[in-house]
Design a protein around this motif. Sequence first.
Motif, PDB file in Angstrom:
ATOM      1  N   LEU A   1       3.623   4.713   3.273  1.00 14.97           N
ATOM      2  CA  LEU A   1       3.381   3.112   2.757  1.00 14.97           C
ATOM      3  C   LEU A   1       3.654   1.659   3.359  1.00 14.97           C
ATOM      4  O   LEU A   1       4.028   2.455   5.029  1.00 14.97           O
ATOM      5  CB  LEU A   1       4.566   2.998   1.742  1.00 14.97           C
TER       6      LEU A   1
ATOM      7  N   LYS B   1       6.385   9.461   5.597  1.00 16.67           N
ATOM      8  CA  LYS B   1       6.417  10.189   4.073  1.00 16.67           C
ATOM      9  C   LYS B   1       6.651  11.019   5.046  1.00 16.67           C
ATOM     10  O   LYS B   1       7.021  12.584   4.763  1.00 16.67           O
ATOM     11  CB  LYS B   1       5.766  10.185   3.213  1.00 16.67           C
TER      12      LYS B   1
ATOM     13  N   LEU C   1      -7.393   1.683   8.402  1.00 19.48           N
ATOM     14  CA  LEU C   1      -6.780   1.066   7.328  1.00 19.48           C
ATOM     15  C   LEU C   1      -6.214  -0.375   8.438  1.00 19.48           C
ATOM     16  O   LEU C   1      -5.394   0.214   8.961  1.00 19.48           O
ATOM     17  CB  LEU C   1      -5.290   2.237   7.116  1.00 19.48           C
TER      18      LEU C   1
ATOM     19  N   TYR D   1       0.924  -1.093   0.282  1.00 13.76           N
ATOM     20  CA  TYR D   1       0.107  -0.281   0.154  1.00 13.76           C
ATOM     21  C   TYR D   1       0.907   1.387   0.140  1.00 13.76           C
ATOM     22  O   TYR D   1       2.184   0.947   0.655  1.00 13.76           O
ATOM     23  CB  TYR D   1      -1.046   0.059   1.030  1.00 13.76           C
ATOM     24  N   GLU D   2       0.422   2.236  -0.931  1.00 15.49           N
ATOM     25  CA  GLU D   2       0.697   3.226  -0.543  1.00 15.49           C
ATOM     26  C   GLU D   2       0.537   4.722  -1.110  1.00 15.49           C
ATOM     27  O   GLU D   2      -0.347   4.416  -1.656  1.00 15.49           O
ATOM     28  CB  GLU D   2       2.441   3.620  -1.846  1.00 15.49           C
ATOM     29  N   ASP D   3       0.507   5.710  -0.615  1.00 12.21           N
ATOM     30  CA  ASP D   3      -0.364   6.840  -0.802  1.00 12.21           C
ATOM     31  C   ASP D   3       0.985   8.284  -0.635  1.00 12.21           C
ATOM     32  O   ASP D   3       1.644   8.192  -0.425  1.00 12.21           O
ATOM     33  CB  ASP D   3      -1.580   7.188   0.021  1.00 12.21           C
ATOM     34  N   GLU D   4       0.344   9.336  -0.275  1.00 13.28           N
ATOM     35  CA  GLU D   4       1.764  10.321  -0.562  1.00 13.28           C
ATOM     36  C   GLU D   4       1.587  10.587   0.589  1.00 13.28           C
ATOM     37  O   GLU D   4       2.875  11.438   1.287  1.00 13.28           O
ATOM     38  CB  GLU D   4       0.342  11.960  -1.317  1.00 13.28           C
ATOM     39  N   ASP D   5       1.200   9.962   2.034  1.00 13.05           N
ATOM     40  CA  ASP D   5       1.771  10.068   3.223  1.00 13.05           C
ATOM     41  C   ASP D   5       2.432   9.184   3.996  1.00 13.05           C
ATOM     42  O   ASP D   5       3.353   9.479   4.325  1.00 13.05           O
ATOM     43  CB  ASP D   5       0.609  10.491   4.176  1.00 13.05           C
TER      44      ASP D   5
ATOM     45  N   HIS E   1      -5.526   7.009  10.000  1.00 14.14           N
ATOM     46  CA  HIS E   1      -4.755   7.382   9.192  1.00 14.14           C
ATOM     47  C   HIS E   1      -5.883   8.182   8.560  1.00 14.14           C
ATOM     48  O   HIS E   1      -6.682   8.171   7.424  1.00 14.14           O
ATOM     49  CB  HIS E   1      -4.241   6.749   8.163  1.00 14.14           C
ATOM     50  N   ARG E   2      -5.583   9.931   8.169  1.00 14.09           N
ATOM     51  CA  ARG E   2      -6.164  10.501   8.221  1.00 14.09           C
ATOM     52  C   ARG E   2      -8.086  10.583   8.292  1.00 14.09           C
ATOM     53  O   ARG E   2      -8.861  11.226   7.512  1.00 14.09           O
ATOM     54  CB  ARG E   2      -6.624  11.421   6.261  1.00 14.09           C
TER      55      ARG E   2
ATOM     56  N   GLU F   1      -9.606   7.568   9.140  1.00 13.37           N
ATOM     57  CA  GLU F   1      -9.835   6.777   8.202  1.00 13.37           C
ATOM     58  C   GLU F   1      -9.434   5.613   9.481  1.00 13.37           C
ATOM     59  O   GLU F   1      -7.608   5.414   8.865  1.00 13.37           O
ATOM     60  CB  GLU F   1      -9.505   6.868   7.109  1.00 13.37           C
TER      61      GLU F   1
END
Length: 316
Positions: free
Chosen positions: A94, A153, A295, A88-92, A290-291, A293
């Motif tokens: 992984l 990140k 996960l 999993y990876e997003d802008e914030d 995370h934000r 939500e």
Amino acid sequence: MGKKRIQEILEFDVKEEVRLDRFLASAYPEFSRSYIQELIEGGYVLVNGLLVQKPSKKLKVGDRVILLVPEPEKLELLPEEIPLRIIYEDEDLLVVVKPCGMVVHPSPGHTSGTLVNALLYHVKDLSSIGGVERPGIVHRLDKDTMGLMVVAKKDEVHRSLSEQFKERKVLKLYRALVQGVVSWDYKLVETSLGRHPVDRKKFAVLEEGGRYAKTEFFVKERFPKHNATLLEVKIHTGRTHQIRVHASALGHPIMGDRTYGFRSQGFSKRLIEMLGECHMLLSYKLGFFHRGEWLEFEVQDVEPFASVLNYLKEVF
């Protein structure tokens, strides 16, 4: 450590007698204890308004500690093209699967080939909290343990995750293959853990001192023919070597964990070869906020854990 621009000032009240470096490492877990020690020696810590540069200084109840957080040093670690399994990876952040045999971050004797070296190759930016040697690293797994880890990140995300770990809001489930056929179905272990009084590289259950550690063990499957048991493990604290020490204290060391009592006698040559140098301890489920939500991630097919488990399940 030369003086740098201060980017944040943090204040903490002492509620028990403890060493300064240990107190700050616990109060502000975003920084490693070694980096905390560097900050103390570098003149970034005050106790009751006075500069203190001895990490071993004993604090008293009621003391006020001020940590001057310097701007992060420029990362100088070298990226290395090491295969990295990212699920999993997003802008914030992984989520990655750390393989057995990989050290999480550089340390004396492990200056390359670490998870951090791999991350620097695959990821453009990592959080700077934790110092030069641990960019993005929120938590750790032992070298010979495998499984899920979350990597930050951005500094704000790193702080949020660290706080969740500290407040025990993170879901951390492991699967463990242990030596012996376990007689119970469930076991709750609550002890104090600390450095082994003789072997300082090990940790041990202590009668006095140490830090509180809580682990739950659930039997999932027994393998009498192979003298082994599959356990699900839930940890409520994140002490170094916690599961390994608690499993050993129950008389059922993790398979492959020779440091804490695993012995190869009685196991087939094929099984011992499959184990290699790995501990049969898999961080298979990880959940966190995370934000806003929740996960949750799960992984089962990590080697050699998956192959060893399949071997134990074979019917002869």
